[in-house]
Design an enzyme around this catalytic site. Structure first.
Site, PDB file in Angstrom:
ATOM      1  N   SER A  60     -33.750  -4.421  -8.347  1.00  0.00           N
ATOM      2  CA  SER A  60     -34.308  -4.592  -6.999  1.00  0.00           C
ATOM      3  C   SER A  60     -33.510  -3.918  -5.894  1.00  0.00           C
ATOM      4  O   SER A  60     -33.933  -3.941  -4.736  1.00  0.00           O
ATOM      5  CB  SER A  60     -34.468  -6.080  -6.679  1.00  0.00           C
ATOM      6  OG  SER A  60     -35.566  -6.614  -7.379  1.00  0.00           O
ATOM      7  N   LYS A  63     -35.330  -1.565  -3.651  1.00  0.00           N
ATOM      8  CA  LYS A  63     -36.059  -1.950  -2.444  1.00  0.00           C
ATOM      9  C   LYS A  63     -35.362  -1.509  -1.158  1.00  0.00           C
ATOM     10  O   LYS A  63     -35.966  -1.509  -0.086  1.00  0.00           O
ATOM     11  CB  LYS A  63     -36.292  -3.462  -2.451  1.00  0.00           C
ATOM     12  CG  LYS A  63     -37.262  -3.881  -3.555  1.00  0.00           C
ATOM     13  CD  LYS A  63     -37.234  -5.372  -3.849  1.00  0.00           C
ATOM     14  CE  LYS A  63     -38.132  -5.681  -5.042  1.00  0.00           C
ATOM     15  NZ  LYS A  63     -37.950  -7.047  -5.555  1.00  0.00           N
ATOM     16  N   SER A 115     -37.012 -10.789  -2.158  1.00  0.00           N
ATOM     17  CA  SER A 115     -37.118  -9.778  -3.219  1.00  0.00           C
ATOM     18  C   SER A 115     -38.504  -9.750  -3.844  1.00  0.00           C
ATOM     19  O   SER A 115     -38.661  -9.619  -5.066  1.00  0.00           O
ATOM     20  CB  SER A 115     -36.060 -10.014  -4.301  1.00  0.00           C
ATOM     21  OG  SER A 115     -35.827  -8.834  -5.029  1.00  0.00           O
ATOM     22  N   LYS A 222     -28.502  -5.844  -0.523  1.00  0.00           N
ATOM     23  CA  LYS A 222     -29.550  -6.220  -1.483  1.00  0.00           C
ATOM     24  C   LYS A 222     -28.981  -6.382  -2.887  1.00  0.00           C
ATOM     25  O   LYS A 222     -28.203  -5.547  -3.356  1.00  0.00           O
ATOM     26  CB  LYS A 222     -30.662  -5.158  -1.505  1.00  0.00           C
ATOM     27  CG  LYS A 222     -31.875  -5.551  -2.354  1.00  0.00           C
ATOM     28  CD  LYS A 222     -32.671  -6.639  -1.648  1.00  0.00           C
ATOM     29  CE  LYS A 222     -33.824  -7.159  -2.517  1.00  0.00           C
ATOM     30  NZ  LYS A 222     -33.358  -8.103  -3.569  1.00  0.00           N
TER      31      LYS A 222
END
Length: 412
Positions: A60, A63, A115, A222
């Site tokens: 993730s 992202k 997320s 993140k």
């Protein structure tokens, strides 16, 4: 020459004050993650790398790039209609419903805090029309920022053999992303409540990045996890005007937090951030031809900092490279050279040298070409006229002789 010598002397004094006492050798941090990187968030200098170019699944942390593309290609107040493609996406999700309408801003918070894999697809379809076209934008942006060993297939980081990145590339992408004020605001947010039409739908978002709660100065950005990618985290922290971004890929369990903290501590504690030059610093004079002034002063267009290990006395030198054959007029702010810093033969960085003021062209120089050209043109016209007059006279004499000879023949 005096200006360059004076600059070197000032910088040397600063360095002597900062590095006058010996320090113990700096221990390189031990990171359990498969790959890692640490980059200065102000100047992009890499301070640490482990397997920096090994291609791994970014999970993730993908992202980060998704949010950048959305912010640069859409507006926060855009209303996004959720398509069927964005619903029922595997992994972490917000539970989006087909036909539901949400602002792009709320979707971005769901993307980076919760997320949401479904939020990523909804954003991609809204921005580019399809996930495939959005992936093209992602790869273009990655190449633009120097992340040339990465390839992205989707906006959420779900596993795909053709979806990969490296610690070095994720550091570059994250460094770029953190220059965006809106992005910084989103990833630094711990808790957010978003608006949704369904009162039973999830509206409470809590950031999954634990460092925001337990690491001093943490400002983002993140984390991610898939079974094949394992634990991944890109983190950032700001202390005393310095900002560092750490990347850890493919580690296990709580190591993701300890690895990241170790990297950030290493950057803050074992490096000194030295200002090589400040913005607006006078450097020298550049000669100007045909100007009301014979030269123009130049100054540094921006500041430049560099990180030196605390156990290593900084030894660098500046070199001034000025433009040659500068003609007036010169506008204030025009680049007229560069100030380049070296440590040995290795370049540390450079800043533009710009004109401090405007230099106008001399009026005489402006009209001088016409002063020269006018007499020449006049002389040419006189020559042409004299030539034409001579030709007309010759032609007239020729005709007179011709008709006179014809008359004589007729008399015979």
């Amino acid at each position: 020459m005096q200006t360059k010598t004076g600059l070197c002397t000032i910088l040397a004094v600063i360095i002597m004050l900062l590095f006058h006492s010996p320090r113990p050798a700096v221990a390189v941090p031990e990171i359990s993650g498969e790959a890692a990187a640490l980059i200065d968030g102000r100047n992009g200098q890499f301070l640490y790398e482990k397997n920096p170019y090994q291609q791994l699944y970014p999970a993730s942390t993908t992202k980060i790039l998704t949010a950048v593309i959305a912010l640069e290609n859409s507006k926060l107040n855009d209303m996004v209609t959720i398509t069927a493609e964005a619903c029922n996406v595997e992994g972490s999700a917000l539970g989006l419903l087909e036909g539901e309408k949400m602002s792009l801003e709320d979707l971005l918070y769901a993307l980076m805090l919760n997320s949401g894999n479904d939020a990523a697809v909804a954003i991609a379809v809204h921005v580019a029309g399809s996930v495939e076209k959005f992936a093209d934008l992602m790869n273009e942006k990655a190449a633009e920022v120097g992340a040339v060993n990465s390839h992205f297939i989707n906006p959420n980081g779900l596993p795909d053999p053709n979806h990969y990145s490296t610690a070095h590339d994720m550091a570059l992408i994250s460094y770029y992303a953190m220059q965006n004020p809106e992005f910084r605001k989103i990833v630094a947010t711990k808790i957010r409540t978003i608006d949704r039409g369904d009162p039973m739908a999830q509206t409470y978002l809590e950031n999954h990045n634990r460092l925001l709660w337990n690491y001093e100065g943490a400002v983002g950005i993140k984390n991610g996890y898939t079974e094949i990618a394992r634990q991944c985290l890109v983190s950032a922290a700001n202390r005393n005007g310095r900002e560092l971004v750490a990347v850890v890929l493919k580690t296990e369990g709580a190591n993701i937090w300890t690895d990241s903290q170790t990297l950030l501590d290493y950057g803050f504690n074992d490096y000194n951030n030295i200002c090589l030059t400040e913005a607006g610093k006078f450097v020298g004079e550049v000669p100007v031809r045909y100007g009301l002034d014979e030269s123009v002063p130049v100054q540094t267009g921006c500041s430049l900092n560099y990180n030196f290990p605390t156990d290593n006395t900084a030894d660098f030198r500046p070199e001034v490279k000025l433009a040659a054959n500068v003609n007036a007029p010169v506008k204030a702010g025009t680049k007229l050279g560069e100030l380049v810093f070296f440590e040995g033969d290795r370049e540390l960085g450079r800043v533009d040298l710009i004109a401090q003021k405007q230099v106008d062209r001399k009026l005489l120089v402006q009209i001088c070409p016409w002063l020269i050209a006018a007499p020449v043109l006049a002389l040419l016209l006189v020559i042409v006229r004299l030539h034409n007059n001579a030709r007309r006279r010759r032609w007239k004499r020729y005709k007179q002789k011709y008709y006179l000879s014809q008359d004589n023949q007729s008399l015979r």
